[in-house]
Design an enzyme around this catalytic site. Sequence first.
Site, short mmCIF file in Angstrom:
data_model
loop_
_atom_site.label_atom_id
_atom_site.label_comp_id
_atom_site.label_asym_id
_atom_site.label_seq_id
_atom_site.Cartn_x
_atom_site.Cartn_y
_atom_site.Cartn_z
N ASP A 129 9.44 0.82 0.15
CA ASP A 129 8.48 1.47 -0.73
C ASP A 129 8.96 1.38 -2.17
O ASP A 129 10.17 1.31 -2.43
CB ASP A 129 8.33 2.95 -0.35
CG ASP A 129 7.75 3.14 1.04
OD1 ASP A 129 7.06 2.22 1.53
OD2 ASP A 129 8.00 4.20 1.64
N ARG A 130 8.04 1.42 -3.09
CA ARG A 130 8.39 1.28 -4.51
C ARG A 130 9.43 2.32 -4.93
O ARG A 130 10.37 2.01 -5.66
CB ARG A 130 7.13 1.45 -5.38
CG ARG A 130 7.39 1.30 -6.87
CD ARG A 130 6.10 1.28 -7.66
NE ARG A 130 5.39 2.55 -7.53
CZ ARG A 130 5.61 3.61 -8.31
NH1 ARG A 130 6.54 3.56 -9.26
NH2 ARG A 130 4.93 4.72 -8.14
#
Length: 254
Positions: A79-80
């Site tokens: 995930d970012r």
Amino acid sequence: YVDPPRNIEDFLAVENPVLFEDDHIAIVNKPGGLDCIGEKRNDLQSILPFVLHPPDNNMIPKNNPSSQCYLPRPVHRLDRKTSGCVLVAKSKNAMRQFSHLFASRQVQKSYCAVTFGIPTVFDENNSTIIDGKECNIIDYPIDGKEAVTLWRMVQTVTTQEYGKLTLLHCLPKTGRNHQIRRHLSYCLDAPIVGDNKYDGGGHVAKDSRKLGMFLCSNRIEFIHAIDKSNVSVEIPLPDKFSTLLGIDRKEVVI
């Protein structure tokens, strides 16, 4: 000539940005806040050609022009807002073979996370021993699919600003979307600090979001798909974790 992406300095500022590299793969240390694959060259994939060495010419098939211009790219994604270890393929052949390792669950990953409060055990009768330490098991479907996460408490502290916080070690056995984030929040009532999607939206939770999310892929291990060597890479507890918890990361054993 192509200029490097503007955010390359953020990547290079990370402690040990390139953790492992050979002619087939690399393992890099992705900072939080950076997409693995995004848009407008504002992602990890766009940075990789500027920080990794190209494969040895003998490794590239001469009769396959597309292989000769292959750019390195992530085999999987974080995930970012999640930081830590990302496996990168440097050729089409490596991408194919290491993608198979992930699909067949032959890659072991571990994560460290800081959560609000003290987790409640999801199932007191469901645990196992990993490396001599007892881990609790969350076996709870996500989006109708099997999802299993092993976890154990490493340390709990009381902070003035955010109350009780707990450092967890997590071992996902499946790879569902936001699996660790959802399991910790929904099953243990212990959302990750800085997780604006699953933190419940309370005043303290919202205030913590300015710090970024406290989830890090701290270890990755597998048998190399091409040369069959054992590859194991581990990074220390990120500085921001130890700062938030008020602990010396050198004394923490994940």
